[in-house]
Design a protein around this motif. Structure first.
Motif, PDB file in Angstrom:
ATOM      1  N   PRO A 121      12.875  11.466   0.734  1.00 50.51           N
ATOM      2  CA  PRO A 121      13.122  12.710   1.470  1.00 50.51           C
ATOM      3  C   PRO A 121      11.974  13.720   1.397  1.00 50.51           C
ATOM      4  O   PRO A 121      11.852  14.570   2.276  1.00 50.51           O
ATOM      5  CB  PRO A 121      14.375  13.286   0.810  1.00 50.51           C
ATOM      6  CG  PRO A 121      15.008  12.160   0.088  1.00 50.51           C
ATOM      7  CD  PRO A 121      13.914  11.189  -0.255  1.00 50.51           C
ATOM      8  N   ALA A 122      11.116  13.633   0.396  1.00 52.81           N
ATOM      9  CA  ALA A 122       9.990  14.562   0.267  1.00 52.81           C
ATOM     10  C   ALA A 122       8.847  14.219   1.221  1.00 52.81           C
ATOM     11  O   ALA A 122       7.970  15.048   1.464  1.00 52.81           O
ATOM     12  CB  ALA A 122       9.483  14.566  -1.173  1.00 52.81           C
ATOM     13  N   LEU A 123       8.850  13.008   1.765  1.00 52.53           N
ATOM     14  CA  LEU A 123       7.780  12.574   2.657  1.00 52.53           C
ATOM     15  C   LEU A 123       8.031  13.066   4.079  1.00 52.53           C
ATOM     16  O   LEU A 123       9.133  12.929   4.599  1.00 52.53           O
ATOM     17  CB  LEU A 123       7.662  11.051   2.653  1.00 52.53           C
ATOM     18  CG  LEU A 123       7.355  10.410   1.309  1.00 52.53           C
ATOM     19  CD1 LEU A 123       7.431   8.894   1.414  1.00 52.53           C
ATOM     20  CD2 LEU A 123       5.996  10.864   0.801  1.00 52.53           C
ATOM     21  N   THR A 124       6.997  13.615   4.702  1.00 55.62           N
ATOM     22  CA  THR A 124       7.122  14.127   6.070  1.00 55.62           C
ATOM     23  C   THR A 124       6.402  13.254   7.089  1.00 55.62           C
ATOM     24  O   THR A 124       6.742  13.274   8.260  1.00 55.62           O
ATOM     25  CB  THR A 124       6.568  15.562   6.170  1.00 55.62           C
ATOM     26  OG1 THR A 124       5.182  15.549   5.802  1.00 55.62           O
ATOM     27  CG2 THR A 124       7.329  16.510   5.258  1.00 55.62           C
ATOM     28  N   VAL A 125       5.389  12.500   6.646  1.00 51.89           N
ATOM     29  CA  VAL A 125       4.570  11.682   7.551  1.00 51.89           C
ATOM     30  C   VAL A 125       4.184  10.385   6.846  1.00 51.89           C
ATOM     31  O   VAL A 125       3.968  10.370   5.634  1.00 51.89           O
ATOM     32  CB  VAL A 125       3.279  12.444   7.964  1.00 51.89           C
ATOM     33  CG1 VAL A 125       2.398  11.591   8.871  1.00 51.89           C
ATOM     34  CG2 VAL A 125       3.609  13.767   8.642  1.00 51.89           C
ATOM     35  N   GLU A 126       4.091   9.317   7.631  1.00 47.07           N
ATOM     36  CA  GLU A 126       3.572   8.038   7.153  1.00 47.07           C
ATOM     37  C   GLU A 126       2.715   7.463   8.268  1.00 47.07           C
ATOM     38  O   GLU A 126       3.099   7.528   9.441  1.00 47.07           O
ATOM     39  CB  GLU A 126       4.713   7.082   6.822  1.00 47.07           C
ATOM     40  CG  GLU A 126       4.257   5.750   6.293  1.00 47.07           C
ATOM     41  CD  GLU A 126       5.413   4.858   5.834  1.00 47.07           C
ATOM     42  OE1 GLU A 126       5.216   3.627   5.827  1.00 47.07           O
ATOM     43  OE2 GLU A 126       6.477   5.388   5.489  1.00 47.07           O
ATOM     44  N   ILE A 127       1.550   6.927   7.914  1.00 47.71           N
ATOM     45  CA  ILE A 127       0.648   6.363   8.922  1.00 47.71           C
ATOM     46  C   ILE A 127       0.169   4.996   8.456  1.00 47.71           C
ATOM     47  O   ILE A 127      -0.301   4.840   7.335  1.00 47.71           O
ATOM     48  CB  ILE A 127      -0.571   7.281   9.179  1.00 47.71           C
ATOM     49  CG1 ILE A 127      -0.115   8.668   9.628  1.00 47.71           C
ATOM     50  CG2 ILE A 127      -1.505   6.654  10.230  1.00 47.71           C
ATOM     51  CD1 ILE A 127      -1.245   9.686   9.770  1.00 47.71           C
ATOM     52  N   GLU A 128       0.299   4.007   9.357  1.00 50.34           N
ATOM     53  CA  GLU A 128      -0.252   2.688   9.082  1.00 50.34           C
ATOM     54  C   GLU A 128      -1.364   2.423  10.089  1.00 50.34           C
ATOM     55  O   GLU A 128      -1.488   3.124  11.086  1.00 50.34           O
ATOM     56  CB  GLU A 128       0.817   1.598   9.134  1.00 50.34           C
ATOM     57  CG  GLU A 128       1.486   1.429  10.469  1.00 50.34           C
ATOM     58  CD  GLU A 128       2.581   0.372  10.441  1.00 50.34           C
ATOM     59  OE1 GLU A 128       2.591  -0.446  11.376  1.00 50.34           O
ATOM     60  OE2 GLU A 128       3.405   0.364   9.510  1.00 50.34           O
ATOM     61  N   GLY A 129      -2.185   1.422   9.786  1.00 52.87           N
ATOM     62  CA  GLY A 129      -3.313   1.159  10.675  1.00 52.87           C
ATOM     63  C   GLY A 129      -3.719  -0.289  10.711  1.00 52.87           C
ATOM     64  O   GLY A 129      -3.283  -1.120   9.919  1.00 52.87           O
ATOM     65  N   VAL A 130      -4.596  -0.558  11.682  1.00 51.12           N
ATOM     66  CA  VAL A 130      -5.220  -1.861  11.826  1.00 51.12           C
ATOM     67  C   VAL A 130      -6.710  -1.601  11.994  1.00 51.12           C
ATOM     68  O   VAL A 130      -7.118  -0.794  12.826  1.00 51.12           O
ATOM     69  CB  VAL A 130      -4.686  -2.624  13.063  1.00 51.12           C
ATOM     70  CG1 VAL A 130      -5.397  -3.964  13.231  1.00 51.12           C
ATOM     71  CG2 VAL A 130      -3.176  -2.829  12.966  1.00 51.12           C
ATOM     72  N   ALA A 131      -7.514  -2.284  11.191  1.00 46.21           N
ATOM     73  CA  ALA A 131      -8.968  -2.147  11.267  1.00 46.21           C
ATOM     74  C   ALA A 131      -9.586  -3.497  11.612  1.00 46.21           C
ATOM     75  O   ALA A 131      -9.043  -4.547  11.286  1.00 46.21           O
ATOM     76  CB  ALA A 131      -9.524  -1.644   9.935  1.00 46.21           C
ATOM     77  N   ALA A 132     -10.730  -3.439  12.293  1.00 47.26           N
ATOM     78  CA  ALA A 132     -11.500  -4.641  12.611  1.00 47.26           C
ATOM     79  C   ALA A 132     -12.809  -4.567  11.861  1.00 47.26           C
ATOM     80  O   ALA A 132     -13.599  -3.639  12.074  1.00 47.26           O
ATOM     81  CB  ALA A 132     -11.743  -4.739  14.113  1.00 47.26           C
ATOM     82  N   LEU A 133     -13.030  -5.511  10.949  1.00 45.71           N
ATOM     83  CA  LEU A 133     -14.207  -5.510  10.101  1.00 45.71           C
ATOM     84  C   LEU A 133     -15.092  -6.709  10.391  1.00 45.71           C
ATOM     85  O   LEU A 133     -14.576  -7.798  10.636  1.00 45.71           O
ATOM     86  CB  LEU A 133     -13.801  -5.543   8.625  1.00 45.71           C
ATOM     87  CG  LEU A 133     -12.822  -4.474   8.175  1.00 45.71           C
ATOM     88  CD1 LEU A 133     -12.451  -4.685   6.723  1.00 45.71           C
ATOM     89  CD2 LEU A 133     -13.410  -3.092   8.375  1.00 45.71           C
ATOM     90  N   PRO A 134     -16.404  -6.518  10.329  1.00 43.65           N
ATOM     91  CA  PRO A 134     -17.285  -7.690  10.483  1.00 43.65           C
ATOM     92  C   PRO A 134     -16.923  -8.738   9.439  1.00 43.65           C
ATOM     93  O   PRO A 134     -16.643  -8.421   8.291  1.00 43.65           O
ATOM     94  CB  PRO A 134     -18.677  -7.117  10.217  1.00 43.65           C
ATOM     95  CG  PRO A 134     -18.550  -5.649  10.516  1.00 43.65           C
ATOM     96  CD  PRO A 134     -17.144  -5.285  10.093  1.00 43.65           C
ATOM     97  N   ARG A 135     -16.931 -10.000   9.866  1.00 43.52           N
ATOM     98  CA  ARG A 135     -16.612 -11.094   8.934  1.00 43.52           C
ATOM     99  C   ARG A 135     -17.650 -11.135   7.829  1.00 43.52           C
ATOM    100  O   ARG A 135     -18.826 -10.930   8.063  1.00 43.52           O
ATOM    101  CB  ARG A 135     -16.579 -12.430   9.662  1.00 43.52           C
ATOM    102  CG  ARG A 135     -15.430 -12.535  10.626  1.00 43.52           C
ATOM    103  CD  ARG A 135     -15.222 -13.957  11.081  1.00 43.52           C
ATOM    104  NE  ARG A 135     -14.299 -13.991  12.204  1.00 43.52           N
ATOM    105  CZ  ARG A 135     -12.983 -13.952  12.098  1.00 43.52           C
ATOM    106  NH1 ARG A 135     -12.424 -13.903  10.910  1.00 43.52           N
ATOM    107  NH2 ARG A 135     -12.219 -13.976  13.169  1.00 43.52           N
ATOM    108  N   ARG A 136     -17.157 -11.389   6.609  1.00 45.80           N
ATOM    109  CA  ARG A 136     -18.061 -11.434   5.452  1.00 45.80           C
ATOM    110  C   ARG A 136     -18.584 -12.821   5.229  1.00 45.80           C
ATOM    111  O   ARG A 136     -18.017 -13.788   5.473  1.00 45.80           O
ATOM    112  CB  ARG A 136     -17.314 -10.948   4.201  1.00 45.80           C
ATOM    113  CG  ARG A 136     -16.784  -9.567   4.387  1.00 45.80           C
ATOM    114  CD  ARG A 136     -15.981  -9.165   3.192  1.00 45.80           C
ATOM    115  NE  ARG A 136     -14.814  -8.416   3.696  1.00 45.80           N
ATOM    116  CZ  ARG A 136     -13.986  -7.783   2.932  1.00 45.80           C
ATOM    117  NH1 ARG A 136     -14.123  -7.786   1.653  1.00 45.80           N
ATOM    118  NH2 ARG A 136     -12.986  -7.118   3.433  1.00 45.80           N
TER     119      ARG A 136
END
Length: 136
Positions: A121-136
């Protein structure tokens, strides 16, 4: 390089996002789990959505940094806001962060949903993401 664009055949975005984003062939996708506004010690950064959202973006930046990446590698973000009363603070922090991350306005794809509540209940926002990284 990640390609982001807005075709002329649809209306322009209504906010800070691009309609489309594509992953270069020599990149891999990395999923970023939903981040909340907690400090590195696990305590909540603050009770308001603007403070929590600023901390979320700081956390995402740290996660990207741990991969040798930065905000320019973000393909998509998904924001959950716990009630319409928290939208203004969330948007203010996002605008502040995006001005720094994307000064040219080349924003990642992004969706935002207002929900009844998050995991705590104390949380007001949550953000998830997707990143594209150069292959290692």
């Amino acid at each position: 390089m990640i390609h982001r664009w807005n075709p002329a055949t649809v209306a322009p975005p209504i906010g800070q996002y691009s309609h489309l984003a594509s992953v270069p062939a020599d990149h891999e996708l990395v999923m970023i789990s939903g981040q909340v506004g907690v400090l590195p010690n696990g305590s909540l950064a603050g009770s308001d959505s603007e403070t929590q959202t600023r901390q979320i973006f700081a956390n995402i930046e740290r996660l990207l940094d741990s991969l040798g990446a930065g905000p320019e590698h973000l393909m998509k973000l998904f924001t959950l806001v716990a009630g319409v009363e928290h939208l203004d603070g969330c948007r203010a922090a996002r605008q502040e962060t995006f001005a720094r991350w994307y000064p040219g306005g080349d924003w990642p794809a992004h969706s935002l949903a207002v929900v009844v509540a998050l995991a705590d209940p104390a949380l007001t926002v949550e953000i998830e993401g997707v990143a594209a990284l150069p292959r290692r």
